[in-house]
Design a protein around this motif. Structure first.
Motif, PDB file in Angstrom:
ATOM      1  N   GLY A 422       0.820  -1.212   0.000  1.00  0.00           N
ATOM      2  CA  GLY A 422       0.000   0.000   0.000  1.00  0.00           C
ATOM      3  C   GLY A 422       0.853   1.261   0.000  1.00  0.00           C
ATOM      4  N   LEU A 423       1.940   1.246   0.755  1.00  0.00           N
ATOM      5  CA  LEU A 423       2.834   2.404   0.813  1.00  0.00           C
ATOM      6  C   LEU A 423       3.525   2.664  -0.529  1.00  0.00           C
ATOM      7  CD1 LEU A 423       4.424   1.775   4.330  1.00  0.00           C
ATOM      8  CD2 LEU A 423       3.070   3.787   3.690  1.00  0.00           C
ATOM      9  N   MET A 424       3.710   1.612  -1.337  1.00  0.00           N
ATOM     10  CA  MET A 424       4.406   1.773  -2.617  1.00  0.00           C
ATOM     11  C   MET A 424       3.507   2.354  -3.705  1.00  0.00           C
ATOM     12  SD  MET A 424       7.438   0.959  -1.815  1.00  0.00           S
ATOM     13  CE  MET A 424       8.109   1.234  -3.453  1.00  0.00           C
ATOM     14  N   LEU A 425       2.193   2.321  -3.504  1.00  0.00           N
ATOM     15  CA  LEU A 425       1.273   2.944  -4.456  1.00  0.00           C
ATOM     16  C   LEU A 425       1.216   4.449  -4.213  1.00  0.00           C
ATOM     17  CD1 LEU A 425      -1.694   0.405  -4.161  1.00  0.00           C
ATOM     18  CD2 LEU A 425      -0.136   0.615  -6.111  1.00  0.00           C
ATOM     19  N   THR A 426       0.849   5.219  -5.232  1.00  0.00           N
ATOM     20  CA  THR A 426       0.595   6.645  -4.994  1.00  0.00           C
ATOM     21  C   THR A 426      -0.676   6.752  -4.153  1.00  0.00           C
ATOM     22  OG1 THR A 426      -0.830   6.971  -6.919  1.00  0.00           O
ATOM     23  CG2 THR A 426       1.572   7.227  -7.257  1.00  0.00           C
ATOM     24  N   PRO A 427      -0.892   7.869  -3.454  1.00  0.00           N
ATOM     25  CA  PRO A 427      -2.119   8.009  -2.657  1.00  0.00           C
ATOM     26  C   PRO A 427      -3.387   7.784  -3.476  1.00  0.00           C
ATOM     27  CG  PRO A 427      -0.565   9.723  -2.062  1.00  0.00           C
ATOM     28  CD  PRO A 427       0.037   8.999  -3.233  1.00  0.00           C
ATOM     29  N   ALA A 428      -3.422   8.318  -4.701  1.00  0.00           N
ATOM     30  CA  ALA A 428      -4.617   8.158  -5.541  1.00  0.00           C
ATOM     31  C   ALA A 428      -4.807   6.702  -5.947  1.00  0.00           C
ATOM     32  CB  ALA A 428      -4.513   9.041  -6.776  1.00  0.00           C
ATOM     33  N   ASN A 457     -10.226  15.922  -0.412  1.00  0.00           N
ATOM     34  CA  ASN A 457     -10.498  17.228  -1.020  1.00  0.00           C
ATOM     35  C   ASN A 457     -10.666  17.091  -2.539  1.00  0.00           C
ATOM     36  OD1 ASN A 457      -7.890  17.253  -2.218  1.00  0.00           O
ATOM     37  ND2 ASN A 457      -7.007  18.169  -0.386  1.00  0.00           N
ATOM     38  N   ASN A 458     -11.019  18.187  -3.202  1.00  0.00           N
ATOM     39  CA  ASN A 458     -11.282  18.146  -4.644  1.00  0.00           C
ATOM     40  C   ASN A 458     -10.111  17.574  -5.430  1.00  0.00           C
ATOM     41  OD1 ASN A 458     -13.810  19.242  -4.289  1.00  0.00           O
ATOM     42  ND2 ASN A 458     -13.216  21.325  -4.849  1.00  0.00           N
ATOM     43  N   ARG A 459      -8.907  18.046  -5.142  1.00  0.00           N
ATOM     44  CA  ARG A 459      -7.721  17.586  -5.876  1.00  0.00           C
ATOM     45  C   ARG A 459      -7.525  16.089  -5.685  1.00  0.00           C
ATOM     46  NH1 ARG A 459      -2.991  16.443  -4.257  1.00  0.00           N
ATOM     47  NH2 ARG A 459      -3.304  17.368  -2.193  1.00  0.00           N
ATOM     48  N   GLU A 460      -7.701  15.624  -4.458  1.00  0.00           N
ATOM     49  CA  GLU A 460      -7.537  14.191  -4.179  1.00  0.00           C
ATOM     50  C   GLU A 460      -8.610  13.362  -4.884  1.00  0.00           C
ATOM     51  OE1 GLU A 460      -5.518  14.587   0.296  1.00  0.00           O
ATOM     52  OE2 GLU A 460      -7.698  14.623   0.049  1.00  0.00           O
ATOM     53  N   ILE A 461      -9.858  13.858  -4.890  1.00  0.00           N
ATOM     54  CA  ILE A 461     -10.953  13.135  -5.553  1.00  0.00           C
ATOM     55  C   ILE A 461     -10.687  13.027  -7.057  1.00  0.00           C
ATOM     56  CG2 ILE A 461     -13.378  13.310  -6.241  1.00  0.00           C
ATOM     57  CD1 ILE A 461     -13.247  12.366  -3.426  1.00  0.00           C
ATOM     58  N   ILE A 464      -8.058  10.468  -7.695  1.00  0.00           N
ATOM     59  CA  ILE A 464      -8.614   9.116  -7.502  1.00  0.00           C
ATOM     60  C   ILE A 464      -9.398   8.694  -8.748  1.00  0.00           C
ATOM     61  CG2 ILE A 464     -10.311   7.764  -6.205  1.00  0.00           C
ATOM     62  CD1 ILE A 464      -9.533   9.479  -3.726  1.00  0.00           C
ATOM     63  N   ASN A 465     -10.211   9.615  -9.288  1.00  0.00           N
ATOM     64  CA  ASN A 465     -10.979   9.302 -10.500  1.00  0.00           C
ATOM     65  C   ASN A 465     -10.063   8.875 -11.638  1.00  0.00           C
ATOM     66  OD1 ASN A 465     -13.861   9.637 -10.071  1.00  0.00           O
ATOM     67  ND2 ASN A 465     -13.446  11.785  -9.662  1.00  0.00           N
ATOM     68  N   GLU A 466      -8.962   9.610 -11.833  1.00  0.00           N
ATOM     69  CA  GLU A 466      -8.010   9.282 -12.900  1.00  0.00           C
ATOM     70  C   GLU A 466      -7.352   7.923 -12.646  1.00  0.00           C
ATOM     71  OE1 GLU A 466      -5.163  12.420 -13.486  1.00  0.00           O
ATOM     72  OE2 GLU A 466      -6.727  13.949 -13.647  1.00  0.00           O
ATOM     73  N   ALA A 467      -6.914   7.693 -11.418  1.00  0.00           N
ATOM     74  CA  ALA A 467      -6.256   6.427 -11.079  1.00  0.00           C
ATOM     75  C   ALA A 467      -7.224   5.257 -11.234  1.00  0.00           C
ATOM     76  CB  ALA A 467      -5.724   6.488  -9.650  1.00  0.00           C
ATOM     77  N   TYR A 468      -8.475   5.467 -10.871  1.00  0.00           N
ATOM     78  CA  TYR A 468      -9.483   4.410 -10.972  1.00  0.00           C
ATOM     79  C   TYR A 468      -9.724   4.039 -12.434  1.00  0.00           C
ATOM     80  CZ  TYR A 468     -13.517   1.727  -9.278  1.00  0.00           C
ATOM     81  OH  TYR A 468     -14.379   0.711  -8.941  1.00  0.00           O
ATOM     82  N   GLN A 469      -9.867   5.068 -13.275  1.00  0.00           N
ATOM     83  CA  GLN A 469     -10.094   4.841 -14.710  1.00  0.00           C
ATOM     84  C   GLN A 469      -8.914   4.102 -15.331  1.00  0.00           C
ATOM     85  OE1 GLN A 469     -12.950   6.006 -16.603  1.00  0.00           O
ATOM     86  NE2 GLN A 469     -12.059   4.625 -18.127  1.00  0.00           N
ATOM     87  N   GLU A 470      -7.715   4.515 -14.955  1.00  0.00           N
ATOM     88  CA  GLU A 470      -6.506   3.903 -15.520  1.00  0.00           C
ATOM     89  C   GLU A 470      -6.354   2.444 -15.074  1.00  0.00           C
ATOM     90  OE1 GLU A 470      -1.645   4.545 -15.411  1.00  0.00           O
ATOM     91  OE2 GLU A 470      -2.970   6.194 -14.835  1.00  0.00           O
ATOM     92  N   ALA A 471      -6.656   2.174 -13.818  1.00  0.00           N
ATOM     93  CA  ALA A 471      -6.444   0.824 -13.287  1.00  0.00           C
ATOM     94  C   ALA A 471      -7.549  -0.153 -13.685  1.00  0.00           C
ATOM     95  CB  ALA A 471      -6.329   0.885 -11.768  1.00  0.00           C
TER      96      ALA A 471
END
Length: 659
Positions: A422-428, A457-461, A464-471
């Protein structure tokens, strides 16, 4: 307004009551029910008259007869009720300093909470009852700064002027800061002088000013600068200045929580506050611990002792379901404190002299050959920032042509593997993965969805959306929509847009928003209720929402969280409560979740791991501070006690220290 739970009995007749008590104790055995019914329904002044009437009618001492007829905790409670308040306090203090050892907690509770007049009455009662000087006895039984502060409190000389000088408030806050946080060592005398002498109104403003200039509440500085019984005494003084009802609610809760009951504390508080502020204590107790004082007494005690305590309590606030002014004041103060800008700090910082190639080599060596050096892996991964870990991933690939994540996965196992990976992944990426796990397969983990979506926050959300779509090659919004329903789905979809306003508060708009939230009558449809809350809680900025919540309390005498819990249920309620708590104090929200993940039997390692990873570079230092404030134990201590092995080692490094 009278806020006690015990009042003068209408139609009181001392002689008649004395006769009833005599009959209840006459012959073989005693009628305990009659004794408790009569004594708990009379005021202390009336009980004193009954004692006098009993002696006149029968030539006997009523307290001596009660001691003879009753036993155990019930006897202690009933006899305590028969003493005038000052003599009751005198007896408690005499017991606290008699014999081997001293009950410092009893001394602290009484002397930190009593008014000037109550202290003067106590000193006189002690002299009358024991023919001894109270100050001399306390001086002989205590030491150091603890003794000095007790002596100051014993003078009963706290200023009582309600007129407050703004200049003096600022000067006292500055003096306290310079006596502690800004000084090598601590000037305890300055703490004693200011906290022991200034008026309650003045000190409340000093505490607010201190928070502004120090960036932390005075309680946290006291914990850091003072120690032992002196620290506990000063914290009790601060708590009583802020809210005596809250102080006693906390003391009562601690007296009954966990295994066993601290009956001396329970009896002392229920007796001493029954004609002062028991209603306020009940209100705060219900708000703070989400259960009524009445029900906690009912679950924790038994027999006539329980019946008598419940009579003193005076009612069940769970049944009433109401929220009262004292609880509203406590909630309002919490909102005001949360509005002060406090610097957020993580516990993991970028490593100095960072060398990505060197770290890659250490990790390869730790996993090469027979066996794995988990200690070396923990040392590197937990002591690098996330950005540095991303560089290590690239260096490992470039150097060895291998995927570091795959190697770690094959070499590690269990809780440690989940934490390190988990630590090796980016926060998103990490949040996206947690959300995916929460919605895939049979069933949905709504608590994870709520925790992440309500606190980012907005930036984090957006990340997350981008990381979710990519993964996962599909949108987060689509997965949330297909896996949830109704108002809960609408809340999550609204939060997933990452489109919360980021501007400052607007007082006019805040008043209107509060009115909109408060103006929901029982005749309105359920749909309208949730829609109103969603349109405000999911879209307004955090500073603006804090102002809305303050306005809501002013309008209704209700905390918005209490209103949500009363009007809503299920996942919708939980989501709105999480948003409110995040707005109010995000570190405290996560401290509460961490505590719940470890308390009781078993450990919720998934929640523990998720929060320790996701907050380690944002506000874990602040979470630690809130944790010890809320639960009187450090996060470090609880992790150490509740986990084991290499998983524990890694968590403790992320925790960043013992408070």
């Amino acid at each position: 307004v009278y806020r006690g739970s015990v009042k003068d009995f209408q139609g009181f007749d001392a002689n008649q009551d004395a006769e009833a008590l005599y009959n209840a104790m006459k012959g073989f055995g005693s009628d305990k029910e009659a004794i408790l019914d009569l004594i708990t329904s009379r005021s202390n002044k009336q009980r004193v008259e009954i004692c006098q009437a009993y002696k006149s009618l029968y030539g006997k001492d009523l307290i001596a007869d009660l001691k003879y007829e009753l036993t155990g905790k019930f006897e202690r409670l009933i006899v305590s009720l028969m003493r005038p308040p000052a003599y009751g306090d005198a007896k408690e203090i005499k017991d606290a300093i008699s014999g081997v050892g001293t009950d410092e907690k009893c001394l602290i509770e009484i002397l930190a909470s009593r008014t000037n007049q109550e202290i003067h009455d106590l000193v006189a009662a002690y002299k009358d009852a024991y023919e001894r000087d109270l100050e001399a006895d306390i001086v002989g039984d205590t030491s150091g700064h603890f003794k000095k502060m007790l002596v100051v409190l014993l003078q009963g000389a706290r200023e009582e002027d309600d007129v407050v000088s703004e200049d003096l408030v600022q000067q006292d806050a500055k003096d306290l800061l310079e006596a502690g946080e800004l000084k090598w060592g601590t000037d305890e005398a300055q703490f004693i002088y200011i906290l022991g002498r200034r008026s309650r109104q003045h000190l409340r403003l000093v505490f607010d000013e201190y928070l502004k200039i120090a960036g932390k509440p005075i309680e946290r500085s006291i914990r850091g600068e003072l120690s032992g019984d002196f620290e506990k005494l000063m914290l009790a003084v601060v708590k009583c200045i802020r809210s005596k009802a809250e102080y006693f609610a906390e003391r009562l809760y601690k007296a009954m929580k966990g295994l066993g009951t601290r009956d001396n504390t329970l009896i002392r508080i229920m007796v001493s506050r029954s004609e002062i502020d028991m209603l306020d204590i009940r209100e705060v107790f219900r708000t703070k611990y989400e259960k009524s004082l009445y029900n906690m007494i009912k679950e924790d005690t038994s027999g006539e002792y329980k019946k008598a305590l419940l009579k003193l309590c005076g009612g069940d606030d769970d049944a009433a379901g109401e929220f009262f002014p004292e609880a509203a004041q406590v909630a309002y103060r919490m909102w005001e404190l949360s509005a002060v800008k406090v610097e957020l700090r993580g516990t993991v910082q970028p490593a100095g002299d960072f060398n990505d190639d060197g770290d890659a080599q250490v990790l390869r060596k730790a996993m090469k050959g027979l066996g794995t050096d988990e200690g070396a892996i923990i040392e590197v991964v937990t002591k690098r920032s996330n950005a540095q870990r991303q560089q290590i991933l690239k260096a490992y690939k470039a150097h060895y042509g291998r995927d570091l994540m795959a190697d770690l996965k094959s070499e590690l196992s269990g809780s440690l593997a989940k934490l390190i990976l988990g630590l090796m992944l980016t926060p998103a990426q990490y949040d996206a993965k947690q959300l995916r796990k929460a919605v895939e397969g049979a069933g949905t983990d709504e608590s994870v969805l709520i925790e992440i979506m309500a606190t980012r926050n907005n930036r984090e959300i957006r990340a997350i959306n981008e990381a979710y779509q990519e993964a996962y090659h599909k949108s987060l919004e689509d997965d949330l929509s297909s896996d949830t329903s109704g108002h809960f789905k609408r809340i999550l979809v609204s939060l997933a847009l990452g489109n919360r306003d980021e501007g400052p508060e607007n007082l006019t708009q805040a008043h209107e928003d509060a009115k909109k939230l408060a103006d929901v009558s029982s005749n309105d449809s359920s749909d309208s209720l949730e829609t109103r809350f969603l349109s405000i809680l999911c879209t307004r900025s955090y500073p603006h929402l804090r102002r809305v919540f303050q306005e809501f309390i002013k309008m209704t005498n209700h905390d918005v969280e209490h209103a949500i819990k009363k009007r809503m249920s299920g996942d919708v309620r939980d989501a709105f409560v999480a948003i409110v708590r995040s707005v109010k104090n995000k570190p405290a929200f996560f401290a509460d979740k961490l505590y719940k993940s470890m308390k009781g039997a078993g450990t919720d390692e998934r929640t523990l791991t998720r929060i320790m990873i996701s907050r380690s570079e944002i506000d874990l230092f602040n979470i630690r501070g809130e944790f010890i404030d809320l639960f009187d134990k450090s996060l470090h201590h609880m992790i150490e006690k509740d986990t084991s092995g290499d998983y524990r080692k890694a968590l403790l490094v992320l925790c960043g220290g013992e408070d």
